[in-house]
Design a protein around this motif. Structure first.
Motif, PDB file in Angstrom:
ATOM      1  N   ALA A 195      32.270 -20.401  25.268  1.00 52.28           N
ATOM      2  CA  ALA A 195      31.153 -20.424  24.324  1.00 52.28           C
ATOM      3  C   ALA A 195      29.884 -20.079  25.088  1.00 52.28           C
ATOM      4  N   ARG A 196      28.861 -19.684  24.336  1.00 52.21           N
ATOM      5  CA  ARG A 196      27.586 -19.285  24.958  1.00 52.21           C
ATOM      6  C   ARG A 196      26.454 -19.934  24.177  1.00 52.21           C
ATOM      7  N   ALA A 197      25.480 -20.504  24.914  1.00 52.47           N
ATOM      8  CA  ALA A 197      24.351 -21.199  24.288  1.00 52.47           C
ATOM      9  C   ALA A 197      23.036 -20.595  24.734  1.00 52.47           C
ATOM     10  N   LYS A 198      22.069 -20.654  23.853  1.00 46.03           N
ATOM     11  CA  LYS A 198      20.712 -20.233  24.187  1.00 46.03           C
ATOM     12  C   LYS A 198      19.960 -21.412  24.802  1.00 46.03           C
ATOM     13  N   PRO A 199      18.890 -21.155  25.538  1.00 46.67           N
ATOM     14  CA  PRO A 199      18.102 -22.257  26.105  1.00 46.67           C
ATOM     15  C   PRO A 199      17.633 -23.231  25.029  1.00 46.67           C
TER      16      PRO A 199
END
Length: 295
Positions: A21-25
């Motif tokens: 998964a990938r998250a934004k700041p």
């Protein structure tokens, strides 16, 4: 809100981790976790010698955090921890601090109900915490081993409402979380706590700066978390970093900071049973600033 399911997990922290998964700041993410025994212990008949150790200490993830750069810092705010209603405590001959005295493997199943963990009729206030939390490292490290990247630090202060800062070794950080405990005493002396599955809600934020070791922040204090095979070496490293932070925060000479540390800094034990033992030094916020821990 992003949710990472418990079937997405790893058994080591290394330089070639693959994101799930990938998250934004600043994004909030839920990690659903398996217990440290991989869901293999369901009754008191399931003792430690019967389990598949290749399935022990799964950590959900890893999460790629956009903006987290090698040489920087990842801030992880622990917003919530929920644990399931039943957990297991295990021990065996040779396990833990007094393993020589253990005659046979044993398991005890504990109910987690109404804010208590119930062990053989004894009610213990529940204190949900994270045993394994860490980021990718320069070399492959099993999830059961703590280090500069975090990992299996088994620190009972890593719970709801606290913040932990990690040095980042790989762009994206690759955060993974597992090994929840319904309750654990400092030391985790028998080799396990009340091992439970559950879920953790965190906010992830990349930061500039550089850390040598993970740093924990509570409402009133900072804690440096250091792990080593040798307990004395871990204590020496943690105390040295604490003295340096006091020196920078208070414009003192090193000797003066060393003396101040003897007045205001506490040396505590997190765990004594993993391949590397983990210690922490506590400094109240009135004597030190976050920036003073950065190198």
């Amino acid at each position: 809100m992003m949710v990472i399911p418990r079937d997405k997990h790893v058994y080591s922290f290394g330089p070639n981790m693959k994101e799930v998964a990938r998250a934004k700041p600043g994004e909030i993410v839920i990690f659903q976790t398996l217990d440290a025994l991989g869901g293999q212990v369901k009754s008191e008949e399931d003792t430690i010698e019967k389990i598949d150790f290749s399935r022990v200490n799964p950590a959900t993830g890893p999460l790629y955090v956009e903006g987290a750069k090698r040489g920087g810092i990842l801030r992880v705010d622990i917003l919530d921890i929920k644990v399931e209603g039943k957990g297991a405590v295990v021990t065996a001959p040779g396990a833990g601090v007094l393993g020589k005295k253990v005659e046979r493997p044993q398991t005890r199943i504990c109910e987690v109900k109404d804010g208590f963990v119930i062990f053989k009729g004894i009610k213990i206030p529940a204190m949900p915490m994270i045993g394994v939390i860490g980021v990718a490292y320069d070399e492959e490290v099993p999830t059961g081993t703590p280090g500069k990247h975090g990992g299996n630090m088994d620190t009972n202060l890593i719970r709801k409402g606290t913040t932990i800062y990690f040095p980042v070794f790989v762009d994206g950080a690759y955060l993974a979380i597992g090994d929840l405990h319904a309750v654990m005493g400092d030391g985790e002396v028998c080799v396990s706590a009340c091992e439970v599955s559950g879920e953790v809600t965190v906010r992830v934020t990349p930061m500039e700066g550089k850390l040598e070791w993970p740093l924990l922040e509570t409402e009133d204090s900072f804690y440096l978390l250091v792990s080593d095979e040798n307990l004395d070496k871990a204590i020496e490293e943690a105390v040295s970093l604490g003295v340096e932070a006091l020196r920078k925060s208070n414009d003192l000479s090193w000797d003066e900071a060393y003396m101040l540390a003897s007045l205001v800094m506490d040396v505590e034990i997190s765990q004594l049973v993993d391949p590397r033992k983990t210690v922490r030094v506590r400094i109240p916020k009135g004597y030190v600033r976050l920036e003073s821990f950065l190198t």
